[in-house]
Scaffold this active site. Structure first.
Site, PDB file in Angstrom:
ATOM      1  N   HIS A   1       2.749  10.368 -32.924  1.00  0.00           N
ATOM      2  CA  HIS A   1       2.519   8.979 -33.364  1.00  0.00           C
ATOM      3  C   HIS A   1       1.235   8.381 -32.821  1.00  0.00           C
ATOM      4  O   HIS A   1       1.047   7.172 -32.925  1.00  0.00           O
ATOM      5  CB  HIS A   1       3.680   8.081 -32.940  1.00  0.00           C
ATOM      6  CG  HIS A   1       4.981   8.412 -33.570  1.00  0.00           C
ATOM      7  ND1 HIS A   1       5.430   7.796 -34.725  1.00  0.00           N
ATOM      8  CD2 HIS A   1       5.936   9.291 -33.221  1.00  0.00           C
ATOM      9  CE1 HIS A   1       6.614   8.296 -35.044  1.00  0.00           C
ATOM     10  NE2 HIS A   1       6.946   9.200 -34.152  1.00  0.00           N
TER      11      HIS A   1
ATOM     12  N   LYS B   1       1.865  -7.856 -34.293  1.00  0.00           N
ATOM     13  CA  LYS B   1       2.001  -6.462 -33.851  1.00  0.00           C
ATOM     14  C   LYS B   1       1.725  -6.456 -32.371  1.00  0.00           C
ATOM     15  O   LYS B   1       1.303  -7.475 -31.815  1.00  0.00           O
ATOM     16  CB  LYS B   1       0.994  -5.576 -34.588  1.00  0.00           C
ATOM     17  CG  LYS B   1      -0.448  -6.136 -34.552  1.00  0.00           C
ATOM     18  CD  LYS B   1      -1.424  -5.285 -35.342  1.00  0.00           C
ATOM     19  CE  LYS B   1      -1.283  -5.480 -36.831  1.00  0.00           C
ATOM     20  NZ  LYS B   1      -1.529  -4.283 -37.624  1.00  0.00           N
ATOM     21  N   ARG B   2       1.965  -5.308 -31.688  1.00  0.00           N
ATOM     22  CA  ARG B   2       1.631  -5.246 -30.268  1.00  0.00           C
ATOM     23  C   ARG B   2       0.158  -5.619 -30.070  1.00  0.00           C
ATOM     24  O   ARG B   2      -0.687  -5.344 -30.911  1.00  0.00           O
ATOM     25  CB  ARG B   2       1.899  -3.844 -29.718  1.00  0.00           C
ATOM     26  CG  ARG B   2       3.378  -3.530 -29.606  1.00  0.00           C
ATOM     27  CD  ARG B   2       4.084  -4.537 -28.714  1.00  0.00           C
ATOM     28  NE  ARG B   2       3.719  -4.335 -27.335  1.00  0.00           N
ATOM     29  CZ  ARG B   2       4.470  -3.696 -26.448  1.00  0.00           C
ATOM     30  NH1 ARG B   2       5.651  -3.232 -26.783  1.00  0.00           N
ATOM     31  NH2 ARG B   2       4.053  -3.532 -25.214  1.00  0.00           N
TER      32      ARG B   2
ATOM     33  N   LYS C   1      -6.205  -2.544 -32.026  1.00  0.00           N
ATOM     34  CA  LYS C   1      -5.716  -3.308 -33.179  1.00  0.00           C
ATOM     35  C   LYS C   1      -6.615  -4.518 -33.477  1.00  0.00           C
ATOM     36  O   LYS C   1      -6.504  -5.145 -34.515  1.00  0.00           O
ATOM     37  CB  LYS C   1      -4.265  -3.740 -32.953  1.00  0.00           C
ATOM     38  CG  LYS C   1      -3.282  -2.553 -32.881  1.00  0.00           C
ATOM     39  CD  LYS C   1      -1.886  -3.027 -32.508  1.00  0.00           C
ATOM     40  CE  LYS C   1      -0.896  -1.891 -32.286  1.00  0.00           C
ATOM     41  NZ  LYS C   1      -0.409  -1.291 -33.544  1.00  0.00           N
TER      42      LYS C   1
ATOM     43  N   THR D   1       3.155   0.180 -39.823  1.00  0.00           N
ATOM     44  CA  THR D   1       4.294   0.024 -40.724  1.00  0.00           C
ATOM     45  C   THR D   1       4.463  -1.449 -41.111  1.00  0.00           C
ATOM     46  O   THR D   1       5.025  -1.748 -42.162  1.00  0.00           O
ATOM     47  CB  THR D   1       5.601   0.539 -40.074  1.00  0.00           C
ATOM     48  OG1 THR D   1       5.654   0.074 -38.720  1.00  0.00           O
ATOM     49  CG2 THR D   1       5.648   2.050 -40.081  1.00  0.00           C
TER      50      THR D   1
ATOM     51  N   LYS E   1       5.526  -3.586 -44.739  1.00  0.00           N
ATOM     52  CA  LYS E   1       6.494  -4.682 -44.876  1.00  0.00           C
ATOM     53  C   LYS E   1       5.844  -5.877 -45.574  1.00  0.00           C
ATOM     54  O   LYS E   1       6.436  -6.500 -46.466  1.00  0.00           O
ATOM     55  CB  LYS E   1       7.031  -5.099 -43.503  1.00  0.00           C
ATOM     56  CG  LYS E   1       7.860  -4.009 -42.822  1.00  0.00           C
ATOM     57  CD  LYS E   1       8.062  -4.248 -41.326  1.00  0.00           C
ATOM     58  CE  LYS E   1       8.480  -2.939 -40.651  1.00  0.00           C
ATOM     59  NZ  LYS E   1       8.414  -2.992 -39.178  1.00  0.00           N
TER      60      LYS E   1
HETATM   61  C1  26Q Z   1       5.060   6.429 -22.897  1.00  0.00           C
HETATM   62  C2  26Q Z   1       5.143   6.752 -21.552  1.00  0.00           C
HETATM   63  C3  26Q Z   1       5.559   5.806 -20.625  1.00  0.00           C
HETATM   64  C4  26Q Z   1       5.905   4.544 -21.068  1.00  0.00           C
HETATM   65  C5  26Q Z   1       5.828   4.221 -22.404  1.00  0.00           C
HETATM   66  C6  26Q Z   1       5.400   5.160 -23.331  1.00  0.00           C
HETATM   67  C7  26Q Z   1       5.297   4.819 -24.749  1.00  0.00           C
HETATM   68  C8  26Q Z   1       6.262   4.016 -25.352  1.00  0.00           C
HETATM   69  C9  26Q Z   1       6.153   3.664 -26.680  1.00  0.00           C
HETATM   70  C10 26Q Z   1       4.246   5.251 -25.527  1.00  0.00           C
HETATM   71  C11 26Q Z   1       4.151   4.908 -26.857  1.00  0.00           C
HETATM   72  C12 26Q Z   1       5.106   4.099 -27.450  1.00  0.00           C
HETATM   73  C13 26Q Z   1       5.047   3.667 -28.841  1.00  0.00           C
HETATM   74  C14 26Q Z   1       4.168   4.089 -29.721  1.00  0.00           C
HETATM   75  C15 26Q Z   1       4.139   3.556 -31.080  1.00  0.00           C
HETATM   76  O1  26Q Z   1       4.845   2.623 -31.412  1.00  0.00           O
HETATM   77  N1  26Q Z   1       3.312   4.122 -31.967  1.00  0.00           N
HETATM   78  C16 26Q Z   1       3.231   3.655 -33.330  1.00  0.00           C
HETATM   79  O2  26Q Z   1       4.115   4.425 -34.124  1.00  0.00           O
HETATM   80  C17 26Q Z   1       4.193   3.915 -35.438  1.00  0.00           C
HETATM   81  C18 26Q Z   1       5.247   4.702 -36.185  1.00  0.00           C
HETATM   82  O3  26Q Z   1       4.775   5.976 -36.487  1.00  0.00           O
HETATM   83  C19 26Q Z   1       2.835   3.965 -36.123  1.00  0.00           C
HETATM   84  O4  26Q Z   1       2.955   3.328 -37.368  1.00  0.00           O
HETATM   85  C20 26Q Z   1       1.783   3.249 -35.279  1.00  0.00           C
HETATM   86  O5  26Q Z   1       0.514   3.445 -35.849  1.00  0.00           O
HETATM   87  C21 26Q Z   1       1.807   3.782 -33.864  1.00  0.00           C
HETATM   88  O6  26Q Z   1       0.936   3.039 -33.046  1.00  0.00           O
END
Ligand code: 26Q
Length: 822
Positions: free
Chosen positions: A369, A560-561, A566, A668, A672
């Site tokens: 991702h 979004k985050r 972004k 995503t 929406k």
């Molecule tokens: C990893 C290690 C330690 C703590 C947290 C994390 C961590 C947690 C969540 C790393 C990444 C995430 C989330 C990533 C994420 O949301 N990525 C998004 O995924 C979507 C679905 O595929 C995509 O549409 C987005 O582009 C992408 O940013």
């Protein structure tokens, strides 16, 4: 009263689905299960009673679905994810079971509307953003399409933090979402699993002299499943989301307890329970947090044990296992499942390495991702060895064997081996989780066409050269049930009135809307619905931000985050630009706009937090200036979450998807908004590219560098030159640097200005600024022609069919899972 009794002749008749039955059960649960009387504020209890009423009906279908999957003996998928961003369940379940009308009427007898009651459910915020919400949309599609897919995750006591805005700054508050209990979870004590931690390993020989390894752990934790029903859309299917709660293996040290040493007695328990205490916020750099690794292994081990144990209940060997099971890894977060599968098959079930490896590498599939190198997970080998000694041995063996394979493909190429090794060859060796996932999986997929291409040619190019057949693309999607039918009931019924309701489960049918773009009656209704939805947004913005939006103005939304890639900062530069124009009286090409920005910043991400403060200060300045009022209103929405998005996407005109090309894997939210008839202003990044292809370039506001052009620009990037050559840009930067937006805190926003001027700014904000401004001017032009805007809006919804997660899940089922519907 339709089809709910089929297949159940031999069982008791199913609970009634009419108003009388719902009303009866609502009263039953309210007065008896919950023991309430007709006094006080009943809403919280009514929410619970309504949930229990719906839940009873889910349970019946749940049992039947389980039996059906078991009887058919078909292949099953376990979707392993550290995050499931479910949001609320009551309205979703009510509508999926087709109980909206009876439930409305029954609640009406208590004097309340369904919406008021639903408000009392807390969001299940067990995820950060896109990745977690994708998992939730996938579960919805799997149940709707009758695929036997079980979600496996962690039952966090605290979800993603609650965001307050104090004095313009983000303040994080714990999200105790389970306070007061959740009616949606079922504890299944008898399916608890033991997860090992710590200790050491030793070898022993069996009667035949065959060596085995025993892991003598010293910190075991109990994993207790909490099952959540996942109803399909009006198809009597109910799938399962199984969330593991951590507990200590023995309730507390009895010896210590008896000795009166309560504090000692409870530490083990607390340590164990810590594992499922809180969701980690997605930080900029994801470096070595021990508790995070404990969480990842806890999820992976408990889930694999669950599948293997239930396999062994009806099988004597594993010959057929790989034909019947698949594990989808949602990013590298559960990648430790690869060596854990090896361990369970060898140490627990007695298989040889090659047998176990065969099974592992034909059942594991990995979804990536992210393209950001800093977001790739690595764990220090030392830490892995201390926490999971047996797993490190297996990882080392996987690495040894893999490097042999690399050597036979690229003989004597030490550089290749260094690049591809699972364990880095440095002073402090690290385990690369993405490489472990690729090597252990038969499928590796990206989440949008561009993203997959960049994985193949960039991040994972060596692995692509070795195993091209493993790589494939699965462009993300979102569930049209939550994101159109339930979130935007007015638009959904308008669409259904004209083209029937087939589109709800076959979104491509929305293409029929194209034939209605010239239908005056339809167009007028389309506009009226949007206007109504914008009034809802106005209420939300007034309640949460205390800012008055005007539904006649253009609603320009970026939620979004918060992250530099972004580029909420680029959006803010445009806001400042508009404000300057207003102050100068240059409003002729302008249209009245309300701009909304929302999102959470990782608690440790200082730059992202400063961007939030900037947006808030800019908003304050503009909203308190009466000269700006007719033209511009700006708000920062605190605590953006699934439930807020349900109000926002129906009431948005312009969707901001403005990441630096090559950085957003898919996105995503873009989908929406599009479904709900918003137009997109965006870069050629992630799924934006496919959105533009689907709707046609004339219906999309494109700007900015391509990925390739961005790479070229970075080689000799001189943002100062760009700024100096552009007087308007220079003025905006001066405002940012002059304390205009922070008179009480001089220099506050200098770090942001510096980041734009930095020659190493990988996000290329300055490079895309002019192009973005021009695209925004095209937006304003089109907005002035409301007829044209309406046409484009309808065409966006009409072209959004491919972004249904039903399409995505069909592709996973066909290409990766080889799964048949039930
Ligand atoms: C990893 C290690 C330690 C703590 C947290 C994390 C961590 C947690 C969540 C790393 C990444 C995430 C989330 C990533 C994420 O949301 N990525 C998004 O995924 C979507 C679905 O595929 C995509 O549409 C987005 O582009 C992408 O940013």
């Amino acid at each position: 009263m339709k089809k709910q009794n089929k297949n159940m002749e031999h069982h008791h008749p199913w609970l009634g689905m009419d108003k009388a039955a719902i009303s009866h059960d609502l009263h039953h649960h309210y007065h008896l299960t919950l023991g309430r009387e007709n006094a006080g504020n009943p809403l919280r209890y009514l929410y619970q009673a309504a949930s229990l009423t719906i839940r009873d009906r889910l349970v019946e279908r749940w049992r039947q679905t389980r039996r059906c999957y078991l009887e058919e003996g078909k292949k099953q998928v376990a979707y392993l994810s550290m995050e499931f961003l479910m949001g609320r369940a009551l309205t979703n379940a009510t509508l999926n079971l087709d109980l909206e009308q009876p439930m409305r009427e029954a609640l009406g007898e208590f004097g309340y509307a369904l919406e008021e009651v639903a408000e009392h459910e807390r969001d299940a915020g067990l995820g950060n953003g896109g990745l977690g919400r994708l998992a939730a949309c996938f579960l919805d599609s799997c149940a709707t399409l009758r695929y036997p897919v079980t979600g496996y995750g962690i039952r966090y006591d605290y979800g993603i933090f609650h965001q307050l805005i104090k004095d313009g700054y983000q303040v994080e508050v714990p999200d105790h979402w389970l306070e007061g209990g959740s009616p949606w979870e079922f504890t299944v004590l008898e399916n608890s699993k033991r997860v090992k931690f710590g200790g050491y390993t030793e070898t022993w020989e069996d009667q035949n002299g065959r060596p085995h390894v025993r892991w003598v752990s010293d910190n075991d934790v109990l994993a207790i499943p909490h099952d959540i029903p996942i109803p399909g859309y009006r198809n009597d299917i109910v799938n399962t989301l199984r969330l593991w709660k951590a507990d200590s293996v023995d309730s507390f040290g009895l010896a210590d307890f008896n000795a009166g040493e309560f504090d000692v007695a409870f530490t083990a328990q607390n340590q164990a329970a810590q594992i499922s205490m809180v969701l980690y916020p997605n930080d900029v750099s994801v470096s070595g947090k021990l508790l995070r690794l404990r969480q990842q292994y806890f999820l992976s081990s408990a889930s694999l044990q669950d599948v293997l144990d239930s396999w062994c209940e009806s099988h004597d060997d594993f010959t057929d296992f790989a034909h019947r099971h698949c594990f989808q890894l949602n990013d590298t977060h559960p990648a430790i499942a690869v060596p854990e599968m090896m361990r369970l098959l060898m140490d627990v079930h007695g298989l040889h390495w090659h047998e176990a490896w065969q099974i592992t590498t034909t059942t594991m599939a990995y979804t990536n991702h992210t393209l950001l190198p800093e977001a790739l997970e690595q764990w220090p080998e030392k830490i892995v060895g201390r926490l999971l000694p047996r797993l490190l041995e297996i990882i080392q063996e996987i690495n040894r064997r893999f490097l042999r394979e690399v050597d036979s493909r690229w003989p004597a190429d030490e550089e290749k081996k260094r690049h591809m090794a699972v364990i880095t060859m440095e002073n402090e060796p690290q385990v690369r989780m993405a490489y472990l996932a690729i090597i252990g999986s038969y499928s590796v997929n990206g989440v949008a066409a561009l993203h997959t291409r960049l994985l193949e040619c960039g991040l994972f190019s060596n692995f692509y050269a070795l195993w091209p057949e493993r790589f494939n693309n699965k462009t993300n999607g979102v569930t049209p049930r939550r994101w159109l039918v339930f979130s935007n009931p007015a638009l959904a019924s308008l669409i259904t009135e004209y083209i029937g309701d087939r589109w709800i489960c076959q979104m491509e049918a929305l293409a029929q809307l194209k034939e209605l773009v010239r239908d005056e009656g339809f167009r007028a209704r389309w506009r009226a619905v949007k206007l109504d939805n914008k009034k809802q947004v106005c209420r939300l913005v007034m309640n949460r931000c205390n800012v008055e939006f005007d539904p006649a103005m253009l609603f320009d939304v970026q939620v979004k985050r918060i992250h530099e890639y972004k580029r909420q900062l680029l959006n803010t530069l445009h806001i400042i630009h508009l404000y300057r124009k207003i102050l100068q009286g240059e409003v002729s090409a302008m249209v009245p706009r309300c701009i909304l920005i929302g999102g959470k910043a990782a608690p440790g991400y200082a730059t992202a937090k400063l961007i939030i403060k900037l947006v808030n200060n800019v908003a304050d300045k503009i909203n308190t200036d009466i000269r700006a009022r007719p033209w511009l209103r700006v708000a920062f929405l605190p605590n953006h979450e699934v439930t807020a998005m349900e109000t926002l996407c129906p009431g948005t005109d312009l969707s901001e998807q403005i990441s630096t090309a090559g950085k957003e894997a898919s996105g995503t939210g873009n989908m929406k908004f599009m479904m709900n008839g918003a137009l997109t202003i965006g870069t050629l990044d992630g799924a934006n590219i496919e959105i533009r292809d689907a709707v046609g370039e004339e219906n999309f506001f494109l700007f900015g560098l391509t990925t390739e052009a961005a790479d070229a620009v970075r080689r000799d990037y001189r943002p100062d030159d760009i700024i100096n050559a552009d007087p308007e840009f220079s003025h905006i930067m001066q405002m940012l640097e002059s304390n205009f937006f922070c008179p009480e805190m001089p220099g506050l926003f200098l770090p942001l200005a510096h980041s734009i001027r930095d020659r190493h700014d990988t996000w290329l904000t300055a490079a895309d600024f002019r192009s973005y401004l021009e695209a925004q001017q095209r937006v304003a032009q089109v907005w002035q022609d409301q007829e044209r805007w309406t046409t484009m809006s309808i065409l966006n919804t009409a072209a959004s069919g491919v972004f249904s997660s039903d399409r995505t899940i069909h592709e996973y089922a066909r290409d990766i899972w080889h799964l048949e519907a039930c």
